[in-house]
Scaffold this active site. Sequence first.
Site, PDB file in Angstrom:
ATOM      1  N   LYS A  25       0.787  -1.128   0.109  1.00  0.00           N
ATOM      2  CA  LYS A  25      -0.012  -0.147   0.003  1.00  0.00           C
ATOM      3  C   LYS A  25       0.886   1.347   0.017  1.00  0.00           C
ATOM      4  CE  LYS A  25      -1.805   1.487   4.220  1.00  0.00           C
ATOM      5  NZ  LYS A  25      -1.570   2.942   4.586  1.00  0.00           N
ATOM      6  N   ASN A  26       1.958   1.127   0.808  1.00  0.00           N
ATOM      7  CA  ASN A  26       2.642   2.485   1.207  1.00  0.00           C
ATOM      8  C   ASN A  26       3.732   2.668  -0.073  1.00  0.00           C
ATOM      9  OD1 ASN A  26       1.285   3.030   3.182  1.00  0.00           O
ATOM     10  ND2 ASN A  26       2.765   2.395   4.769  1.00  0.00           N
ATOM     11  N   CYS A 119      -4.839  12.118  12.454  1.00  0.00           N
ATOM     12  CA  CYS A 119      -5.456  10.828  12.353  1.00  0.00           C
ATOM     13  C   CYS A 119      -5.590  10.162  13.641  1.00  0.00           C
ATOM     14  CB  CYS A 119      -4.877  10.086  11.139  1.00  0.00           C
ATOM     15  SG  CYS A 119      -3.276   9.520  11.750  1.00  0.00           S
ATOM     16  N   ARG A 124       0.139  14.330  12.895  1.00  0.00           N
ATOM     17  CA  ARG A 124       0.594  13.907  11.508  1.00  0.00           C
ATOM     18  C   ARG A 124       1.083  15.264  10.952  1.00  0.00           C
ATOM     19  NH1 ARG A 124      -0.892   8.804  10.348  1.00  0.00           N
ATOM     20  NH2 ARG A 124       0.927   8.875   8.534  1.00  0.00           N
ATOM     21  N   ASP A 310       4.878   0.430  11.928  1.00  0.00           N
ATOM     22  CA  ASP A 310       3.648  -0.037  11.566  1.00  0.00           C
ATOM     23  C   ASP A 310       3.446  -1.672  11.856  1.00  0.00           C
ATOM     24  OD1 ASP A 310       3.456   1.540   8.178  1.00  0.00           O
ATOM     25  OD2 ASP A 310       3.200   2.017  10.139  1.00  0.00           O
ATOM     26  N   ARG A 402      -8.242  -0.821   4.760  1.00  0.00           N
ATOM     27  CA  ARG A 402      -7.474   0.255   4.089  1.00  0.00           C
ATOM     28  C   ARG A 402      -6.044  -0.361   3.667  1.00  0.00           C
ATOM     29  NH1 ARG A 402      -7.079   5.797   7.483  1.00  0.00           N
ATOM     30  NH2 ARG A 402      -5.930   6.139   5.539  1.00  0.00           N
TER      31      ARG A 402
HETATM   32  C1  EPZ Z   1       4.206   6.616   6.064  1.00  0.00           C
HETATM   33  O1  EPZ Z   1       3.790   7.815   6.879  1.00  0.00           O
HETATM   34  C2  EPZ Z   1       3.363   5.558   6.123  1.00  0.00           C
HETATM   35  N1  EPZ Z   1       2.232   6.080   5.235  1.00  0.00           N
HETATM   36  C3  EPZ Z   1       2.950   5.145   7.335  1.00  0.00           C
HETATM   37  O2  EPZ Z   1       2.185   3.900   7.358  1.00  0.00           O
HETATM   38  C4  EPZ Z   1       4.280   4.730   8.280  1.00  0.00           C
HETATM   39  O3  EPZ Z   1       3.871   4.468   9.568  1.00  0.00           O
HETATM   40  C5  EPZ Z   1       5.073   6.017   8.217  1.00  0.00           C
HETATM   41  O4  EPZ Z   1       5.523   6.375   6.980  1.00  0.00           O
HETATM   42  C6  EPZ Z   1       6.360   5.747   9.162  1.00  0.00           C
HETATM   43  O5  EPZ Z   1       7.179   4.572   8.464  1.00  0.00           O
HETATM   44  C7  EPZ Z   1       2.284   5.911   3.848  1.00  0.00           C
HETATM   45  O6  EPZ Z   1       3.370   5.675   3.337  1.00  0.00           O
HETATM   46  C8  EPZ Z   1       0.871   6.320   3.355  1.00  0.00           C
HETATM   47  P1  EPZ Z   1       6.610  10.205   8.314  1.00  0.00           P
HETATM   48  P2  EPZ Z   1       3.995   9.333   7.029  1.00  0.00           P
HETATM   49  O7  EPZ Z   1       6.568  11.266   7.454  1.00  0.00           O
HETATM   50  O8  EPZ Z   1       4.862   9.656   5.686  1.00  0.00           O
HETATM   51  C9  EPZ Z   1       6.503  13.186  11.850  1.00  0.00           C
HETATM   52  C10 EPZ Z   1       0.287   2.680   7.793  1.00  0.00           C
HETATM   53  O9  EPZ Z   1      -0.200   2.222   8.695  1.00  0.00           O
HETATM   54  N2  EPZ Z   1       6.482  14.324  10.668  1.00  0.00           N
HETATM   55  O10 EPZ Z   1       7.911   9.245   8.029  1.00  0.00           O
HETATM   56  O11 EPZ Z   1       3.217  10.217   7.321  1.00  0.00           O
HETATM   57  C11 EPZ Z   1       5.357  12.352  11.854  1.00  0.00           C
HETATM   58  O12 EPZ Z   1       4.597  13.149  12.654  1.00  0.00           O
HETATM   59  C12 EPZ Z   1       0.893   4.133   7.813  1.00  0.00           C
HETATM   60  O13 EPZ Z   1       0.289   2.073   6.590  1.00  0.00           O
HETATM   61  C13 EPZ Z   1       6.715  15.580  11.194  1.00  0.00           C
HETATM   62  O14 EPZ Z   1       6.834  15.957  12.263  1.00  0.00           O
HETATM   63  O15 EPZ Z   1       5.388   9.222   8.051  1.00  0.00           O
HETATM   64  C14 EPZ Z   1       5.694  11.234  12.668  1.00  0.00           C
HETATM   65  O16 EPZ Z   1       5.811  11.292  14.006  1.00  0.00           O
HETATM   66  C15 EPZ Z   1       0.475   4.840   9.211  1.00  0.00           C
HETATM   67  N3  EPZ Z   1       6.668  16.457   9.996  1.00  0.00           N
HETATM   68  C16 EPZ Z   1       7.130  10.830  11.980  1.00  0.00           C
HETATM   69  O17 EPZ Z   1       7.456  12.111  11.579  1.00  0.00           O
HETATM   70  C17 EPZ Z   1       6.337  16.422   8.883  1.00  0.00           C
HETATM   71  O18 EPZ Z   1       6.283  17.085   7.928  1.00  0.00           O
HETATM   72  C18 EPZ Z   1       6.883   9.820  10.844  1.00  0.00           C
HETATM   73  O19 EPZ Z   1       6.370  10.379   9.672  1.00  0.00           O
HETATM   74  C19 EPZ Z   1       6.188  14.917   8.378  1.00  0.00           C
HETATM   75  C20 EPZ Z   1       6.231  13.733   9.456  1.00  0.00           C
END
Ligand code: EPZ
Length: 421
Positions: A25-26, A119, A124, A310, A402
């Site tokens: 998915k990701n 979410c 997020r 995850d 999802r």
């Molecule tokens: C991706 O989310 C995945 N989603 C998530 O999977 C996964 O848990 C995550 O990466 C970490 O591996 C998709 O790919 C669609 P991040 P993403 O940006 O991109 C903080 C699932 O269950 N952050 O690496 O949102 C954020 O709050 C989902 O399949 C900021 O602070 O993850 C979080 O604490 C859930 N500012 C951390 O970084 C930003 O601008 C990780 O976020 C962006 C992120």
Amino acid sequence: MEGRQKLVVNGGKRLEGELKVHGAKNSALPLLSAAVLAHGESVFHNCPQLSDVDAACRILTQLGCKCKRAADTVMVDATNVVGNEIPDNLMREMRGSIIFLGSIIGRTGRCRLTFPGGCELGARPIDLHISSLRQMGAVITEEHGYLECEAPSGLHGAKITLSFPSVGATENILLAAAVAKGYTEIHNAAREPEIIDLAACLNKFGAKISGAGESVIAIEGVQRLTAAEHTVIPDRIVAGTYLCAAAITRGEIILTHCEPVFMNGFTPVLEEMGARIYTYGGGKMYLSCKKSLKAPSTVRTMPYPGFPTDIQAPFTALCATAEGTSVFVETIFENRFRHISELVRLGASIKVEGRVCVVEGVKKLSGAKVRAAELRGGAALVVAALAAEGTSEISGTGYIERGYESLETALRSIGADIKKV
Ligand code: EPZ
């Protein structure tokens, strides 16, 4: 997301058999976003049949692309991209829609979308996405919950250092930099396999990206990208969830169409607990778990290649009946233990203190009515229910759909007594 459907599980059945792991998915979501940049019809094979993928196709259609699906192949014709706005309802449906920002602004020079609400996992924020695109020349204003992003004279390359190796921010920068004027370098980039997959696809479109999978990624912007075919990588989190399901029932399972290398962040923990794992060539992996499992040493979720956040929830379910005390530290998201209270209803003995959760192994779980509140937490409830004595009912199945292609059908095919009503 609240639907009336629920899963009914009669636990205690040993799982044994072979399961095919579907596409990630990701990876599919950023790949569908990348299609916006490519002139012509892109074809994605091994694209999982998930509600989040359907939502992404609705966004593409909204932008003027033509989307078609045939089984696990999705075709996207982005010859005429006319739109550049992601409507509020679609943003709310899937906060992952933020990864359309980079491709829409790269293709059309502007993008308007509502702030992706928080979410189930916490706030997020998208500050890293916004600051990175601003460094590439985007003018981004936030008003009344809307993000207005303009790049009147197109984007230009920049040297960007991420304060956190954000997966989404890295993806948005790759998408925007692929067609920006000049050279972009991303430092402290996310190293997830999904980043490698996105870069590989963009390079098939004609992009010039090197270093994906490392902490420094270099992108030489090009004028125009042309559609191509690409096969989505296997879903390492779905694969890991299947392993947890087999392990908690003390069963054995063969996974096919998986990529064991992507799972090195967590398969050693399963072996430390006492599971036996063998990997064969050609995407095959075998796990058997004949005897009782021991609690692993402290698990900390980390950016790739560390233990993935995850898979934390399914592992807390698995550890609920392991011998001894397990400690999980969730370092990525602020609120990723919402499933714990539901595991406790199934008889688990778990305490949560902020970002730390302590799991005391118990002999047996017992069936109960529980509710999924997010995707991976929902999967954890299914894993626990498979081992719980008696009948469990899991509502909130919309969350699970999802990220898992008909999870109940897959588990039933290897011996689980589970059905959706
Ligand atoms: C991706 O989310 C995945 N989603 C998530 O999977 C996964 O848990 C995550 O990466 C970490 O591996 C998709 O790919 C669609 P991040 P993403 O940006 O991109 C903080 C699932 O269950 N952050 O690496 O949102 C954020 O709050 C989902 O399949 C900021 O602070 O993850 C979080 O604490 C859930 N500012 C951390 O970084 C930003 O601008 C990780 O976020 C962006 C992120």
